[in-house]
Design a protein around this motif. Structure first.
Motif, short mmCIF file in Angstrom:
data_model
loop_
_atom_site.label_atom_id
_atom_site.label_comp_id
_atom_site.label_asym_id
_atom_site.label_seq_id
_atom_site.Cartn_x
_atom_site.Cartn_y
_atom_site.Cartn_z
N TRP A 37 9.45 -7.19 -4.66
CA TRP A 37 8.11 -7.28 -4.12
C TRP A 37 7.18 -6.37 -4.92
CZ3 TRP A 37 7.06 -11.13 -1.09
CH2 TRP A 37 8.06 -11.67 -0.26
N THR A 38 5.98 -6.86 -5.16
CA THR A 38 5.02 -6.07 -5.91
C THR A 38 3.67 -6.19 -5.22
OG1 THR A 38 4.13 -5.67 -8.13
CG2 THR A 38 4.38 -7.96 -7.48
N GLY A 39 2.81 -5.20 -5.39
CA GLY A 39 1.51 -5.23 -4.73
C GLY A 39 0.66 -6.37 -5.24
N ASP A 40 0.08 -7.10 -4.34
CA ASP A 40 -0.73 -8.26 -4.72
C ASP A 40 -2.19 -7.88 -4.86
OD1 ASP A 40 -1.61 -11.45 -3.19
OD2 ASP A 40 -1.47 -10.87 -5.28
N ASN A 41 -2.69 -7.11 -3.90
CA ASN A 41 -4.10 -6.73 -3.94
C ASN A 41 -4.26 -5.46 -3.12
OD1 ASN A 41 -4.10 -7.54 -1.16
ND2 ASN A 41 -4.45 -9.61 -1.83
N GLY A 42 -5.49 -4.94 -3.13
CA GLY A 42 -5.78 -3.75 -2.34
C GLY A 42 -4.97 -2.54 -2.78
N LEU A 43 -4.75 -1.66 -1.83
CA LEU A 43 -4.04 -0.42 -2.14
C LEU A 43 -2.57 -0.68 -2.49
CD1 LEU A 43 -5.52 1.85 0.68
CD2 LEU A 43 -6.11 1.86 -1.74
N GLU A 44 -2.00 -1.73 -1.94
CA GLU A 44 -0.62 -2.10 -2.28
C GLU A 44 -0.49 -2.33 -3.79
OE1 GLU A 44 2.20 -2.26 -0.65
OE2 GLU A 44 1.90 -2.91 1.42
N SER A 45 -1.50 -2.95 -4.36
CA SER A 45 -1.49 -3.20 -5.80
C SER A 45 -1.92 -1.95 -6.56
CB SER A 45 -2.43 -4.36 -6.12
OG SER A 45 -2.57 -4.51 -7.51
N TRP A 46 -2.90 -1.25 -6.05
CA TRP A 46 -3.47 -0.09 -6.76
C TRP A 46 -2.41 0.98 -6.98
CZ3 TRP A 46 -7.77 -0.11 -9.36
CH2 TRP A 46 -8.36 1.10 -9.76
N PHE A 47 -1.59 1.20 -5.93
CA PHE A 47 -0.56 2.24 -6.02
C PHE A 47 0.84 1.64 -6.16
CE2 PHE A 47 -3.22 5.78 -5.53
CZ PHE A 47 -4.21 5.48 -4.61
N ASP A 48 0.91 0.47 -6.78
CA ASP A 48 2.19 -0.23 -6.87
C ASP A 48 3.26 0.62 -7.55
OD1 ASP A 48 3.75 -2.86 -8.61
OD2 ASP A 48 3.70 -2.70 -6.44
N THR A 49 2.91 1.31 -8.62
CA THR A 49 3.89 2.10 -9.35
C THR A 49 4.49 3.18 -8.46
OG1 THR A 49 2.63 1.76 -11.36
CG2 THR A 49 4.26 3.52 -11.39
N GLU A 50 3.65 3.83 -7.66
CA GLU A 50 4.16 4.89 -6.79
C GLU A 50 4.95 4.32 -5.61
OE1 GLU A 50 1.09 4.68 -7.88
OE2 GLU A 50 0.70 6.54 -8.98
N LEU A 51 4.53 3.15 -5.13
CA LEU A 51 5.18 2.56 -3.95
C LEU A 51 6.53 1.96 -4.27
CD1 LEU A 51 2.03 0.81 -2.45
CD2 LEU A 51 3.28 2.69 -1.38
N ARG A 52 6.69 1.54 -5.54
CA ARG A 52 7.97 0.92 -5.91
C ARG A 52 9.06 1.95 -6.08
NH1 ARG A 52 6.50 -2.46 -10.87
NH2 ARG A 52 8.67 -2.07 -11.35
#
Lengths: 401, 1060
Positions: free
Chosen positions: B626-641
């Motif tokens: 799963w990867t961030g599609d938009n918003g903050l999920e996408s903006w901070f995708d590297t940190e969230l993964r």
């Protein structure tokens, strides 16, 4: 009077003139060669047995030890046949033996079984005969017979022995069986050298052939696509990352052989414990790739010991040959030594990636009835002839070679 | 002696040769050992991915807003089913016996009978079967006929398979196999296997038969239960189709899986042997030219099955071309950084589809290098003995790519798309198809490339498909002619010429991979259910032996823990969502993947390379991640993964040996702590989504029933407490005449999708600047008089009321447009813009905090005007029309609710903060920033007092609307604003209310409230923005603001802050 003498005026029975175990000079037998061969055979049996056990464990039926032993028992008499063959009869009928193997090679095209597009076997009921294996022994005998009288001082004298080699080589290539046909080359060149041919000339011929082959490959002349691809796969296989990248395509066999060998490390994985036996993705692991299995399970140290034993066997045969005054016997015994050596180097070279992929067994290790038959026959002939260190009274003995 | 002279050199050659072998062995076994040992380990290691938890989003109090939860998916591995489940065993045993693919559905009705029959076979009978004899069961029934030659029908291989299935049906353990084998060798080969098993176990044959019968019955029952549960979850798709029994549906699904996997294996074998896929050849040529009996033999197919494979290859290839190869080609082309690069990549990718080799492999070679074509290049050596020869050489040019004229033209053509047009036109003409001209094609591709979607769109794909069809038609024609020529002429009896056998070398190559290919294809897991439900998971996980082939796999799902009354995710539009990586993203990282592979297999790596290896392993996304599609999920995708873990089981029989698995733990992603307050966020969303109609009734009823707008709550230091936008859920109907925003859920606090003037909420900023920088006297009075139409106005600018005359304080309190128009005349245009800049208009708010470059997914519209730059604005402000309107927040200036909130915070505190939505990442705080306004406190105090008057003084635009301290419990200072955006036009279906408003001369407007509370010591700034109404802010936005400030969430927040 010797055991095999007859009363004056009385001819020996026909069979006795051909083969006689009583005629074998047991005291003169090169027992060290017998022991070496027996040792190598035992080691080979151990590996095949381990393969068979692994197959049973993982629910496969590729290798069955029982089948291998059965073939061994069927082929074993060939050893004694060769051992007991009368040298004189052999010398007189060597060309005929060569002729018989040619006939068998032709017969395979007429009555032979086609499997996967190649015609190499003649079905004899309980046994499939592969004439190309026997052809190697036939070439040795035929060349020995031809070279017995030739001194190879002029190129004209090369014609007949080369033709005698080229004919079976060509027939075997037509089957097609490239690996077997290739072994005839070192046998022929080696026997020519032993017979007195100029080493420089042979070396020059080899270099010329290499140059010609390189030009043919580079300019893609006279080489078929799959052969080009084989060479291409071979060159790319020198690099580990490239070989790994190609593992699911043309380099599949080479890759799995290299993995098995490399996995062995210094000490080996242990008998029957290698990944080649566990997953059984290495094709022909009981015949054309058996060296990879041996290397994996024996490790570098163990494999070097086995190579040394094999080398010793070959050198021992050369040693036996060098002690023979009889030119024909000398040529046959050295030819057998060259046969073992060429199989060893080609088989191991292919598995190690030194030579482009071609299928060839490792005598005394690989399964395969015809291979065993030819190996035992050759060994028996060599040992039998070597034991007959008779003083020869023919003019040859007194002539400088 | 002579002999020694001759043999010694040979001996030396042998010794040297042995030395070479030993050295090479050392290189491979010792120096390269690690590389090959890792490869070997991968063969015997079965691994299972352990998913990681993506980082959570937390609110400012640590409440979880969004998090990953553990979930499960149900997977099916056909190979395990075939080798362990009684139904799989029986069906495949029958396949081995009958040399045809016997399906599960066919075997199931007589499962027990078949199990008994198979178990009654004897080792001797199987051995005889291998040799070509008939196979009979214990009752003498012939299961397979005698054949003269066992080799063509692969009897030996089938017998080996049969032995395996018999042992598995009898559930013979490894410990029992040895004694069984010994009994067979000792002379019991003629006894049935069931009797041998009984003897080994010390029981009787009847007991063994009864056990296997019971096992078969139970297995059917288990499957039926499983099928029922899958059907309840609508996974099988029964009921609406002809299949109504769940078990039948399940078995049909499995039979289809098997067929698909066998087709894949057959494709692989064909490709290995020939060098191209079977679909590259027209179906009739595949059937008539190639002898494919060897494939049927390898896969135990009968003629009918082989024919069904042949008949579907071409269609599969065309589907692959349409659905994967061409889209992939376009996605790669779209990555080109210039028009030329894109056109080049397009042509290179297209040419590679016909290049000799695997069309599916990524190929970077130029189209001008295309020499050898698939199929045709191989045709030279495909067959063992072709009966004819092609008229033209195998590598003769066929496609326009190979034409020297086109190559020469491409080298000099300045327009890269024209080259594309020429080649596409040529291909169509050669194939006899109608085609636009090269220039028309070039124009289309130029337009597509320059469009917003670029080449990654349906139109480009359709264009490419048309072109590909032309090339393929040309190519197929050549293939058919070549293969037909090789096949030779028909025999004199009129029968078609028989198919040709492939060359021995090619068949050998395929034979080597035979076992591997089928194992590989059938070992891949198929997902049966993505979210199977607790009962189904328990069923399979509790008794894995009864559900061989089925497995529960750990996975995760993203869950929002906080939702509003409608079920919408709290701050969902700001936080965004997740998806699987797009094809384009995977392609963009393919270069990195190649680099990763080369580093992994390198024998010696430097420290730098080790670091690079670790970084690549972490960064590269997997296709199933799963990867961030938009918003903050996408903006901070590297940190969230995070990083996936692995369960590794080494050794094929590890389970049987009872040995454990090794766990490489997963590494979870980092949590992102937001500045949001979950309760305030939900309150804002609820108020905005369901605003109550004001009691007075004089409002825009249509808007209150179809709200579109945003609310921002900010701390004075710039931390976002709430950022609500409405609509939040898709599917709402648009109101005729009110635009299309109602049907578009989008983040509106930072984005301005339509013309967004701030209106009168801009006045305080103008006032503060005028007081401080221009030395404006607040006592200055301006008139607000009636124009010729008797409407309050100043020149061309209308006012909301007739204020007669005001000073600055009064003008702010009542929001007099006329006053500020005249105030604006005191400004130079540059000073007006500077006033806007001072309070942060025309610059980013700081929302897109970026500690690491290269982020995407969070959009902010911050420009003062998206269409006009500063020079253009200065020029426009030379006109009186715009000069009058600008200080009133009308005309030129755009502003987002977030910009207004930030500016308001500056007004309230004297310090302009950077807006932040993130407090900490992975526990590491994120520092905020701010800058002094540069406006004196005296000036600011004046304006603040006027904003209190908006609420507290009679006549104030916010007075008496529920914003007073008595109602709220705290004081509130604010400014209201209404910004006209256009006339009300008559459209069919528009509400009567709107029609009446239009008739009354009203205009469409956005309405605002911007303020802070408590007025004397602010703890929060609020901006309410309502989109596209017919009434002013005092009748609309003010009421919504009051509803928000009256919520418990706001009251508690104020109380909490007051106590601190």
């Amino acid at each position: 009077m010797s055991d095999n003498s007859v009363r004056q005026g009385e001819r020996k029975p026909w069979l006795d003139r051909v083969v006689s175990l009583r005629g074998v000079r047991w005291a003169n037998l090169d027992w060290h060669v017998v022991l070496l061969a027996a040792l190598l055979l035992s080691i080979g049996l151990a590996f095949v047995s381990a393969m068979s056990t692994a197959d049973e464990t993982y629910g496969r039926a590729d290798v069955r030890f029982v089948d291998h032993v059965q073939k061994l028992l069927v082929a074993a008499p060939a050893f004694f046949l060769g051992l007991a063959a009368r040298p004189r009869w052999l010398r007189r009928n060597a060309l005929a033996a060569w002729g018989i193997t040619i006939a068998l090679l032709v017969l395979v095209f007429v009555v032979g079984d086609t499997r996967n597009g190649s015609r190499r076997w003649i079905d004899l009921g309980p046994f499939d005969l592969q004439p190309s294996e026997l052809a190697k022994v036939g070439v040795i005998l035929g060349l020995a017979a031809a070279l017995d009288h030739l001194r190879l001082k002029s190129l004209r004298e090369w014609g007949m022995p080369i033709a005698m080699a080229l004919l079976p080589m060509g027939l075997v290539m037509l089957q097609p069986d490239l690996g077997t046909s290739l072994t005839i080359v070192p046998i022929t060149l080696g026997m020519l050298y032993v017979a007195g041919a100029s080493g420089r000339l042979i070396l020059g011929f080899l270099l010329g052939a290499l140059l010609l082959g390189t030009c043919m490959w580079h300019f893609e002349i006279g080489i078929r696509d799959y052969q080009l691809q084989r060479i291409d796969t071979w060159t790319r296989g020198w690099s580990a990352p490239e070989l790994i990248a190609e593992r699911n395509s043309s380099a599949f066999h080479t890759y799995h052989a290299r993995v098995a060998i490399g996995n062995g490390g210094i000490g080996g994985e242990g008998l029957g414990s290698g990944v080649a036996n566990e997953v059984a993705w290495l094709p022909e692991r009981d015949c054309d790739s058996i060296f990879a299995v041996v290397a994996e399970e024996a490790g570098w140290i163990g494999t070097c010991v086995i190579l040394a034993l094999y080398g010793l066997l070959v050198l021992s045969l050369f040693g036996s040959a060098s002690g023979l005054r009889d030119r024909f016997s000398r040529l046959v015994v050295s030819g057998v030594g060259i046969l073992f050596a060429s199989h060893l180097f080609i088989h191991c070279g292919v598995n190690l990636g030194l030579i482009p992929l071609t299928g060839l067994t490792l005598p005394l290790f690989s399964t395969g009835g015809s291979s065993l038959l030819a190996t035992f026959l050759a060994l028996g002939l060599a040992l039998g002839l070597a034991s007959h260190r008779e003083p020869s009274l023919d003019a040859e003995t007194f002539r400088r070679t | 002696m002579v002999a020694q002279r001759r043999l010694q050199p040979l001996g030396i050659v042998v010794i040297l040769g042995l030395g070479v072998l030993a050295a090479r062995l050392f290189q491979v076994q010792v120096l390269e050992h690690d590389v090959w040992a890792a490869q070997a380990a991968s063969f015997r290691t079965s691994s299972r991915v352990v998913p990681y938890h993506r980082g959570r989003f937390l609110d400012r109090e640590g409440r979880v807003l969004v998090a990953d939860e553990d979930a499960a998916s149900l997977e099916f591995v056909y190979r395990d089913f075939r080798r362990g489940h009684p139904l799989g065993l029986a069906a495949h045993a029958r396949t081995a016996i009958e040399a045809r693919p016997v399906g599960l559905a066919e075997t199931e009705p007589r499962l027990e009978e078949w199990c008994r029959r198979i178990a009654s076979l004897s080792p001797a009978s199987i051995e005889a079967f291998a040799l070509g004899h008939a196979l009979r069961d214990a009752d003498g029934l012939e299961l397979a006929p005698e054949v003269a030659d066992p080799e063509p029908t692969a009897r030996a291989g089938r017998a080996a398979d049969l032995r395996f299935y018999v042992a598995q049906i009898l559930a013979l353990t490894r410990r029992e196999s040895g004694p069984a084998r010994r009994r067979i060798e000792a002379g019991e080969a003629d006894r049935p296997w069931s009797a041998i098993a009984a003897a080994v176990r010390g029981t009787n044959q009847e007991s063994v038969i009864a056990t296997l019968t019971r096992r078969a019955e139970e297995s059917r029952g288990d499957l039926r239960v499983l099928a029922g549960m899958l059907d309840e979850q609508k996974i099988l798709g029964t009921g609406s189709t002809a299949v109504t029994d769940p078990l039948t549906g399940l078995l049909a699904l499995f039979d289809q899986r098997r067929a698909d996997q066998e087709d894949e294996a057959a494709d692989d074998l064909f490709r290995t042997a020939t060098g191209f896929g079977p679909g590259r050849v027209p179906t009739e040529a595949l059937r008539d030219t190639f002898d494919l009996a060897w494939i049927a033999r390898a896969l135990r197919w009968d003629a009918a099955r082989l024919e069904s494979w042949i008949a579907t290859r071409r269609g599969d290839f065309e589907r692959e071309l349409d659905e994967f190869l061409l889209p992939r080609l376009l996605a790669r082309a779209d990555l080109g950084e210039s028009e030329g690069a894109r056109a080049q990549r397009l042509l290179d990718g297209l040419a590679s589809l016909w290049r000799a080799g695997d069309a599916r492999a990524a190929d970077d070679r130029a189209w001008t290098d295309l020499e050898s074509l698939a199929v045709l290049h191989e045709s030279r050596s495909l067959f063992r003995s072709a009966r004819g020869a092609p008229g033209t050489p195998a590598d003769a040019p066929v496609l326009p790519f190979q034409d020297e004229d086109y190559r020469a033209l491409a080298a000099v053509e300045p327009d890269p798309w024209r080259t594309v047009g020429l080649l596409f036109e040529a291909a169509a003409l050669r194939a006899g198809l109608a085609s636009p001209t090269a220039d028309e094609i070039a124009a289309r591709w130029t337009r597509l490339s320059a469009s917003r979607k670029g080449l990654d769109g349906d139109e480009a794909l359709d264009e490419l498909r048309r072109a590909a069809r032309s090339f393929e038609a040309d190519f197929s024609g050549s293939v058919l002619r070549t293969l037909s020529a090789l096949r030779g002429a028909a025999p004199s009896d009129g029968a078609p010429p028989p198919p040709l056998q492939l060359a021995e070398e090619r068949l050998d190559r395929a034979a080597q991979r035979e076992r591997f290919v089928l194992v590989d294809a059938q070992s891949r897991a198929t997902r049966l259910a993505a979210d199977p439900g607790y009962a189904l998971v328990q069923l399979v996980a509790r008794d894995p032996e009864r559900y061989t082939g089925f497995a529960v796999r750990e996975t995760t799902r993203r869950v929002a823990r906080v939702r509003d009354a409608d079920g919408a995710v709290a701050a969902g539009l700001l936080i965004g969502g997740t998806r699987r990586p797009l094809l384009r993203e995977l392609l963009a990282q393919s270069e990195d993947e190649r680099r990763l592979a080369s580093l992994q297999y390198r024998l010696l790596r430097s420290e730098e390379e080790d670091r690079e290896l670790r970084e690549l392993s972490t960064r590269l996304a997997r296709a199933d991640e799963w990867t961030g599609d938009n918003g903050l999920e996408s903006w901070f995708d590297t940190e969230l993964r995070g990083r996936f873990g692995m369960y590794e089981t080494e050794g094929l029989d590890a389970e049987e040996r009872g040995e454990g698995t090794r766990l490489v733990p997963a590494i979870d992603g980092q949590d992102v702590a937001l500045t949001l307050d979950a309760r305030l966020q939900v309150a804002a969303q609820d108020v905005l989504a369901h605003p109550r109609l004001p009691a007075t009734g004089d409002t825009d009823r249509t808007w209150f029933e179809n709200p579109v707008g945003a609310i921002v709550l900010l701390t004075p230091e710039g931390e976002i407490l709430a950022a609500a936008s409405v609509p939040t859920l898709p599917g709402a109907a648009n109101v005729p005449g009110r635009g299309y925003e109602r049907s578009h859920p989008r983040e509106r606090t930072a984005q301005t999708p339509t013309f967004n003037p701030p209106g009168s909420v801009f006045k305080p900023f103008v006032a503060a600047y005028a007081l401080d920088r221009l030395g404006f006297d607040p006592a200055t009075r301006f008139e607000c008089s009636l124009n010729a139409s008797n409407q309050p106005a100043f020149e061309t600018l209308r006012c909301n009321s007739h204020h007669i005359e005001s000073d600055l304080h009064h003008a702010l309190a009542v929001s007099c447009n006329a006053y500020f128009a005249q105030l604006g005349l005191r400004f130079q245009p540059r000073e007006l813009l500077e006033a806007a800049h001072t309070f942060g208009f025309g610059e980013p708010t700081g929302l897109r905090f970026d500690p690491r470059e290269g982020r995407r997914g969070l959009r902010e519209d911050w420009k003062a005007s998206p269409d006009i730059d500063e020079a253009g604005m200065l020029k426009r402000l030379q006109s009186r029309f715009d000069l009058l309107r600008f200080p009133n927040g009308l005309g030129l200036l755009w502003a987002s609710p977030l910009q207004v909130a930030r500016a308001t915070a500056g007004l309230a505190t004297g310090v302009l903060p950077e807006v932040r939505v993130v407090r900490a990442i992975g526990g590491v705080p994120v520092a905020g920033a701010s800058r002094p306004l540069g406006i004196s406190n005296q000036s600011l105090e004046f304006v603040r007092a006027a904003m209190r008057a908006v609420v507290e003084e009679p006549g104030g635009s916010g007075h008496g609307k529920g914003l007073d301290a008595g109602t709220l419990g705290f004081t509130f200072a604010c400014k209201t604003g209404s910004a006209d955006i256009g006339k009300i036009h008559e459209v069919p279906g528009m509400p009567d209310e709107d029609r009446a408003a239009g008739a009354a001369g009203k205009s469409r407007k956005h309405t605002w409230v911007a303020g802070w509370f408590p007025a004397e010591k602010p703890v929060a700034v609020v901006v309410v923005y309502l989109h596209n109404l017919t009434e002013t802010a005092s009748r609309t936005a003010v009421h919504v603001a009051a509803q928000l400030l009256q919520t418990d969430a706001v009251r508690e927040f104020v109380a909490r802050k007051g106590a601190q």
